[in-house]
Design a protein around this motif. Structure first.
Motif, mmCIF file in Angstrom:
data_model
loop_
_atom_site.group_PDB
_atom_site.id
_atom_site.type_symbol
_atom_site.label_atom_id
_atom_site.label_comp_id
_atom_site.label_asym_id
_atom_site.label_seq_id
_atom_site.Cartn_x
_atom_site.Cartn_y
_atom_site.Cartn_z
ATOM 1 N N ALA A 157 0.806 -1.222 0.000
ATOM 2 C CA ALA A 157 0.000 0.000 0.000
ATOM 3 C C ALA A 157 0.837 1.268 0.000
ATOM 4 N N LEU A 158 1.992 1.229 0.678
ATOM 5 C CA LEU A 158 2.770 2.449 0.909
ATOM 6 C C LEU A 158 4.055 2.522 0.107
ATOM 7 N N GLY A 159 4.432 1.410 -0.521
ATOM 8 C CA GLY A 159 5.663 1.391 -1.294
ATOM 9 C C GLY A 159 6.682 0.449 -0.701
ATOM 10 N N PRO A 160 7.619 -0.043 -1.526
ATOM 11 C CA PRO A 160 8.579 -1.066 -1.079
ATOM 12 C C PRO A 160 9.515 -0.611 0.023
ATOM 13 N N SER A 161 9.670 0.690 0.200
ATOM 14 C CA SER A 161 10.568 1.173 1.254
ATOM 15 C C SER A 161 9.885 1.248 2.614
ATOM 16 N N ALA A 162 8.565 1.068 2.646
ATOM 17 C CA ALA A 162 7.837 1.128 3.920
ATOM 18 C C ALA A 162 8.223 -0.073 4.785
ATOM 19 N N CYS A 163 8.430 0.179 6.064
ATOM 20 C CA CYS A 163 8.806 -0.885 6.992
ATOM 21 C C CYS A 163 7.993 -0.751 8.270
ATOM 22 N N ILE A 164 7.474 -1.859 8.768
ATOM 23 C CA ILE A 164 6.741 -1.813 10.029
ATOM 24 C C ILE A 164 7.728 -1.723 11.194
ATOM 25 N N GLU A 165 7.295 -0.997 12.216
ATOM 26 C CA GLU A 165 8.134 -0.844 13.396
ATOM 27 C C GLU A 165 7.355 -1.290 14.627
ATOM 28 N N ASP A 166 6.746 -0.381 15.367
ATOM 29 C CA ASP A 166 5.971 -0.817 16.534
ATOM 30 C C ASP A 166 4.844 -1.746 16.092
ATOM 31 N N SER A 167 4.761 -2.917 16.708
ATOM 32 C CA SER A 167 3.777 -3.919 16.320
ATOM 33 C C SER A 167 3.290 -4.641 17.567
ATOM 34 N N ILE A 168 1.971 -4.688 17.759
ATOM 35 C CA ILE A 168 1.401 -5.367 18.917
ATOM 36 C C ILE A 168 0.208 -6.206 18.475
ATOM 37 N N SER A 169 0.121 -7.423 18.982
ATOM 38 C CA SER A 169 -0.969 -8.333 18.645
ATOM 39 C C SER A 169 -1.879 -8.502 19.848
ATOM 40 N N LEU A 170 -3.181 -8.344 19.612
ATOM 41 C CA LEU A 170 -4.192 -8.492 20.654
ATOM 42 C C LEU A 170 -4.843 -9.859 20.497
ATOM 43 N N TYR A 171 -4.663 -10.716 21.490
ATOM 44 C CA TYR A 171 -5.190 -12.086 21.454
ATOM 45 C C TYR A 171 -6.533 -12.147 22.168
ATOM 46 N N ARG A 172 -7.514 -12.701 21.465
ATOM 47 C CA ARG A 172 -8.787 -13.083 22.065
ATOM 48 C C ARG A 172 -9.036 -14.530 21.668
ATOM 49 N N LEU A 173 -9.278 -15.388 22.641
ATOM 50 C CA LEU A 173 -9.422 -16.798 22.315
ATOM 51 C C LEU A 173 -10.239 -17.519 23.364
ATOM 52 N N TYR A 264 11.461 -6.254 7.638
ATOM 53 C CA TYR A 264 10.737 -5.411 8.585
ATOM 54 C C TYR A 264 11.635 -4.218 8.933
ATOM 55 N N GLY A 265 11.167 -3.315 9.778
ATOM 56 C CA GLY A 265 11.930 -2.112 10.077
ATOM 57 C C GLY A 265 13.134 -2.362 10.968
ATOM 58 N N ASP A 266 14.133 -1.488 10.877
ATOM 59 C CA ASP A 266 15.317 -1.595 11.727
ATOM 60 C C ASP A 266 14.961 -1.404 13.199
ATOM 61 N N ASN A 267 13.928 -0.628 13.470
ATOM 62 C CA ASN A 267 13.491 -0.395 14.851
ATOM 63 C C ASN A 267 12.265 -1.229 15.207
ATOM 64 N N PHE A 268 12.098 -2.347 14.512
ATOM 65 C CA PHE A 268 10.956 -3.219 14.737
ATOM 66 C C PHE A 268 10.885 -3.672 16.187
ATOM 67 N N ALA A 269 9.692 -3.571 16.777
ATOM 68 C CA ALA A 269 9.450 -4.028 18.149
ATOM 69 C C ALA A 269 8.113 -4.753 18.163
ATOM 70 N N TYR A 270 8.075 -5.899 18.829
ATOM 71 C CA TYR A 270 6.871 -6.728 18.813
ATOM 72 C C TYR A 270 6.441 -7.094 20.218
ATOM 73 N N ASN A 271 5.102 -7.097 20.418
ATOM 74 C CA ASN A 271 4.548 -7.479 21.705
ATOM 75 C C ASN A 271 3.189 -8.138 21.493
ATOM 76 N N GLU A 272 2.703 -8.850 22.516
ATOM 77 C CA GLU A 272 1.398 -9.511 22.478
ATOM 78 C C GLU A 272 0.707 -9.340 23.822
ATOM 79 N N ILE A 273 -0.618 -9.153 23.757
ATOM 80 C CA ILE A 273 -1.394 -9.065 24.990
ATOM 81 C C ILE A 273 -2.657 -9.914 24.878
ATOM 82 N N ILE A 274 -3.173 -10.340 26.036
ATOM 83 C CA ILE A 274 -4.525 -10.887 26.123
ATOM 84 C C ILE A 274 -5.454 -9.688 26.193
#
Length: 415
Positions: A157-173, A264-274
């Protein structure tokens, strides 16, 4: 030769049952499989119990005897290993696959095991063009998939140079804890040197290069999604899932010159929460999780838990679901990615996830993108299998996928 061999634990029964009724069993690219275990009599009982056809083979294997394992491994193309704790029972199976160029998937949620296998067998697997992919169950396929899709959407959507950085996943299960999972957790506490666990749990511990350090955890998280605030505490399996996501980051990063669209981005950070819509529910989750972890750390309470919680070979009921919403940022843009599926995720979902990973290796090998991550060896689901695997999960498992840019200069763009 059987294309797939299932080293059977409790989840292995569900894998065998799933493969038995799989649409591709009698399609244009049919596959065969066998089940492996210690006892011919018990294997025959399992075969009868599941109603497996006469064409399904039985292989007597003692996973603690390397010669026995190698004799079975050399009769197949793909090994699906569901027998844990993997620290105790997994080494010979990985070793035999790496030495003989046989592809391999497992359910390991044990970072110390994964790191040890990379250090011992990654080179041999790479040399023999074997793809060895740990963590192919609910831990940690959804985490790897959702971040991969978010990055793909950002670049599309944003172009090949776009990189994700802050990333958080919300788990519902809705699901339960299996006895096998608890056995692996307790084994890690009681049988594995603490120094090895500490080393394995460090950010980007599996492979060079290393990315940005993980941000300090919070007691309670608040995450706005489409104008609504969700609250949560750290998902218990987040440290394990994050290591797999970090491993994918490293695999793509080291081949950056060849495949920049994967990075992914050089400053990529990943987390997960319930995730929960109410703050007080997040507080209750925090309290319950704290009590459970404390109970595991002390011998007397751990002794009680062993007797109260499900035994290895026992699991939750089949009804349930999971829905994971990932919010990632690429510059000023926000990407929302949602994956979901019906059915209890821990056993029933896991059986489907690992089965489709094995089938991707058995039936779609020439289409797999593993060379884009540096070639064969011990890899991750997304680095080894990529879009081929996601399409299999959508077609045969019923995985629902949505990914779109929801804010930023580019407006809303779907993938």
């Amino acid at each position: 030769m059987k294309r797939i061999v299932i080293v059977t634990g409790f989840t292995g029964k569900y894998v065998a049952k799933y493969l038995q009724s799989h649409p591709q069993r009698s399609g244009p690219t049919p596959f065969t499989f066998a089940i492996a275990g210690r006892s011919q009599g018990k294997l025959a009982e399992v075969k009868s119990e599941l109603g497996l056809g006469n064409e399904v083979g039985l292989l007597v294997v003692d996973v603690e005897d390397y010669a026995s394992v190698e004799a079975a491994v050399t009769q197949t193309k793909v090994v699906v290993n569901t027998v844990g704790p993997f620290w105790t029972y997994g080494d010979n199976v990985v070793r035999a696959c790496a030495n003989n160029g046989v592809h391999y998937v497992d359910l390991a949620g044990e970072p110390h095991f994964v790191k040890a296998m990379i250090e011992k067998y990654d080179y041999q697997a790479h040399k023999n063009n074997a793809l060895l992919i740990p963590c192919c169950g609910f831990d940690s396929v959804p985490a790897d998939v959702v971040v991969y899709l978010a990055n793909k959407t950002a670049k599309s959507a944003l172009g090949p140079s776009a990189c994700i950085e802050d990333s958080i996943s919300l788990y519902r299960l809705k699901g339960g804890v299996s006895g096998g999972t608890l056995a692996s957790v307790i084994s890690s506490i009681e049988d594995v040197p603490k120094a090895l666990i500490t080393k394995a749990m460090k950010d980007y511990s599996y492979r060079e290069p290393k990315g940005a350090p993980t941000k300090p955890a919070r007691m309670i998280y608040s995450v706005p999604v489409n104008g609504k605030t969700w609250y949560g505490v750290v998902y218990p399996m987040c440290p394990i899932n994050r290591l797999v996501v970090h491993h994918t980051w490293s695999l793509f990063k080291r081949s950056r010159d060849q495949r920049p669209e994967k990075v992914y981005g050089d400053n990529f950070a990943y987390n997960e929460i319930i995730a929960t819509p109410r703050f007080y529910e997040a507080v209750l989750h925090l309290l319950g999780l704290s009590i459970f972890i404390a109970s595991l750390l002390f011998s007397p309470t751990r002794w009680i838990l062993k007797r109260l919680l499900p035994k290895s070979g026992k699991g939750p009921k089949p009804d349930g679901f999971f829905k994971i919403t990932n919010i990632s940022h690429a510059g000023s843009s926000q990407i929302k990615t949602v994956i979901s599926a019906d059915g209890e995720p821990g056993y029933f979902g896991t059986a489907r996830m690992i089965s489709e990973a094995g089938l991707a290796l058995a039936l779609d090998f020439d289409k797999l993108p593993y060379k884009q991550a540096g070639g064969a060896g011990i890899l991750t689901p997304m680095a080894a299998l990529g879009d081929v695997y996601i399409e299999r999960l959508k077609q045969y498992y019923g995985l629902h996928v949505e990914s779109e840019v929801v804010s930023g200069e580019e407006g809303r763009k779907r993938r």
